[in-house]
Design an enzyme around this catalytic site. Structure first.
Site, PDB file in Angstrom:
ATOM      1  N   LYS A 167       0.843  -1.188   0.000  1.00 20.76           N
ATOM      2  CA  LYS A 167       0.000   0.000   0.000  1.00 20.76           C
ATOM      3  C   LYS A 167       0.882   1.243   0.000  1.00 20.76           C
ATOM      4  O   LYS A 167       1.649   1.458   0.952  1.00 20.76           O
ATOM      5  CB  LYS A 167      -0.900  -0.002   1.233  1.00 20.76           C
ATOM      6  CG  LYS A 167      -1.806  -1.236   1.342  1.00 20.76           C
ATOM      7  CD  LYS A 167      -2.827  -1.278   0.223  1.00 20.76           C
ATOM      8  CE  LYS A 167      -3.801  -2.430   0.411  1.00 20.76           C
ATOM      9  NZ  LYS A 167      -4.803  -2.483  -0.677  1.00 20.76           N
ATOM     10  N   LYS A 269     -14.173  -8.635  -7.418  1.00 21.17           N
ATOM     11  CA  LYS A 269     -14.571  -8.938  -6.044  1.00 21.17           C
ATOM     12  C   LYS A 269     -16.093  -9.036  -5.967  1.00 21.17           C
ATOM     13  O   LYS A 269     -16.797  -8.058  -6.226  1.00 21.17           O
ATOM     14  CB  LYS A 269     -14.078  -7.834  -5.105  1.00 21.17           C
ATOM     15  CG  LYS A 269     -12.566  -7.595  -5.181  1.00 21.17           C
ATOM     16  CD  LYS A 269     -12.125  -6.460  -4.274  1.00 21.17           C
ATOM     17  CE  LYS A 269     -10.619  -6.253  -4.353  1.00 21.17           C
ATOM     18  NZ  LYS A 269     -10.144  -5.131  -3.521  1.00 21.17           N
TER      19      LYS A 269
HETATM   20 MG    MG Z   1      -6.872  -2.511  -4.298  1.00 23.49          MG
END
Ligand code: MG
Length: 373
Positions: A167, A269
Site C-alpha cells: 500500500k 470482487k
Molecule cells: Mg486494491
C-alpha cells in the site's frame, strides 16, 4: 428447490492489528459482516457473506447490506433457488444499483446450487485450472516507512507469500518513491509485487512517481487515482501496467475501462460487483480481452474468501495473478484449517466439499439479526 426462509446475522470482526491504506488517509480496526442463510423446502441450506472493508473503502457499509436485505429477501422467498440468473435480474428490478447488498444472497444461491449438484463451485464456474499448483495468494502490506514495509514483506515471505501488494500513495512524492525503491531493492527476483495506491494520487502525482521509478519498479500499479478517467490519463502517460479496482462497479465500467485503455488488469470482487454471478460475467469478459485479474473478495471471513477462490481457481492461469485472503487479517476464525487457506503461498480447495465448502456454525454467529419467511 423453493426458498422458504432467509436468516440474517451480523458480526463485528476485529482486525488483528490496525490497517492503513491510501497513504495513511484510511484506517481500519474492525469489519461489519453480514451472514445470510437461505433455506429451501427440500432441506438444503446455502450460506453467503457480505462484508465491506469498513465504511470508507467503497460506497458500501454493513448497515446498508442489512437495509437492502429488507427489500431483497422478500423477492427471493417462494422462488426456485436454482434460477440464479433470473433471481439476480429480479433483485436488480427490485433494487437498482446497491450491488454490495446483493452479494451475500447470490453467494448463498450458488452454495445451494453446488450442494444440489454435489459439486464444488469451481466446477460450476468452468472447472479447475492448475489445481495441482493451487491459486497463488498475495500478502497485503500496510503503508509505513520504507523499513517497516520491507520488514512486513520479509515476514510475509516467511508465511510462504511470493506475491505482495504494498500500500503506497499520498501527497509526499519523495516518500512514495523511497518506499518503492526500498522494496524493489529488497525483493528477490522471483517475487511479484503490486503497488496499491487506493486512489490516493491525483494524475500529475501518479505520473511523477511512476516515471521516477520506471527504471526499477517491476510490478503493477493499482488504482492510482479516484476515477476511471483519471486512471486513463495516467495510463496514457506511463509505461507500467495498471490494475483497476475501486472505480469498477458494473460490467459497463469494465467495458468503458477496456475501451479507454485505462489499464491492463483489474481486481474482481463479488462484494463490490454484486455477487458471484456478476463477477463471473466480468471474469469471462476479462479473459476474452486478455486482462489479468486478482480474484478475491473485499473482506470477510473464510466464507467470503472461499467463495471468491472458487472463481479464481476456475480462471485461466494466464489471466489470474494472485488472490488475497481477508480472513488472514481477522482475530476470529470459525473454522480453522477449512476452506481457502494459505498453504505456503497458495490455496488448494477440497474437491470433495460441495458448494462453497465452508459454513459458519450458528453458535459462533449468535442470535440472528432478522429472519424472513
Ligand atoms: Mg486494491
Amino acid at each position: 428447490m423453493e426458498i422458504t426462509g432467509i436468516t440474517v446475522w451480523q458480526k463485528t470482526l476485529p482486525l488483528t492489528k490496525p490497517y492503513w491504506l491510501s497513504g495513511g488517509r484510511l484506517k481500519f480496526e474492525a469489519l461489519d459482516s453480514t451472514f445470510v442463510r437461505i433455506e429451501t423446502r427440500d432441506g438444503l441450506i446455502g450460506w453467503g457473506e457480505g462484508c465491506p472493508w469498513g465504511e470508507t473503502y467503497l460506497p458500501a457499509f454493513g448497515g446498508g447490506i442489512r437495509a437492502g436485505l429488507d427489500v431483497l429477501a422478500p423477492v427471493l422467498i417462494g422462488e426456485n433457488a436454482g434460477d440464479i440468473e433470473r433471481l439476480n435480474r429480479a433483485m436488480d428490478r427490485a433494487l437498482p444499483g446497491h450491488p454490495y447488498a446483493k452479494a451475500a444472497l447470490d453467494a448463498a444461491l450458488w452454495d445451494l446450487a453446488g450442494k444440489r449438484a454435489g459439486a464444488p463451485l469451481f466446477e460450476l464456474f468452468g472447472g479447475a485450472e492448475g489445481a495441482e499448483a493451487g491459486v497463488a495468494v498475495n500478502s497485503s502490506i500496510s503503508t509505513g516507512t520504507p523499513e517497516e514495509m520491507v520488514a512486513l514483506i520479509n515476514a510475509a515471505r516467511a508465511q510462504g507469500y511470493r506475491t505482495h501488494s504494498a500500500k503506497v500513495g499520498g501527497a509526499d512524492i519523495a516518500a512514495d518513491i523511497a518506499r518503492i525503491e526500498a522494496i524493489e531493492a529488497a525483493l528477490p527476483a522471483d517475487e511479484h509485487i503490486t503497488y496499491d495506491v487506493n486512489r490516493a494520487w491525483v494524475p500529475g502525482v501518479a505520473i511523477q512517481v511512476m516515471q521516477a521509478v520506471s527504471g526499477v519498479a517491476r510490478g503493477w500499479f493499482e488504482q492510482p487515482c479516484e476515477t476511471l478517467d483519471q486512471c486513463a490519463v495516467v495510463a496514457a502517460h506511463t509505461t507500467q501496467p495498471i490494475m483497476l479496482d475501486e472505480c469498477l462497479h458494473t460490467f459497463q465500467d469494465h467495458l468503458d475501462a477496456w475501451k479507454r485503455s485505462a489499464g491492463q488488469g483489474c481486481k474482481i470482487k463479488p462484494n463490490r460487483l454484486g455477487g458471484l454471478t456478476k463477477t463471473r460475467q466480468v471474469r469471462d469478459f476479462c479473459v476474452a480481452v486478455g486482462w489479468q485479474m486478482h480474484v478475491e473478495d473485499v473482506g470477510g471471513t473464510v466464507l467470503a474468501d472461499t467463495a471468491a477462490l472458487h472463481l479464481a481457481l476456475s480462471t485461466p492461469q494466464e489471466n489470474r495473478l494472485a488472490s488475497w485472503l481477508g480472513h488472514a487479517h481477522l482475530v476470529d476464525d470459525f473454522a480453522p484449517g477449512e476452506g481457502a487457506r494459505n498453504q505456503g503461498g497458495v490455496v488448494r480447495l477440497d474437491p470433495s466439499k460441495p458448494g462453497i465448502g465452508v459454513e459458519p456454525p450458528e453458535d459462533w454467529l449468535g442470535a440472528p439479526f432478522k429472519a424472513y419467511a
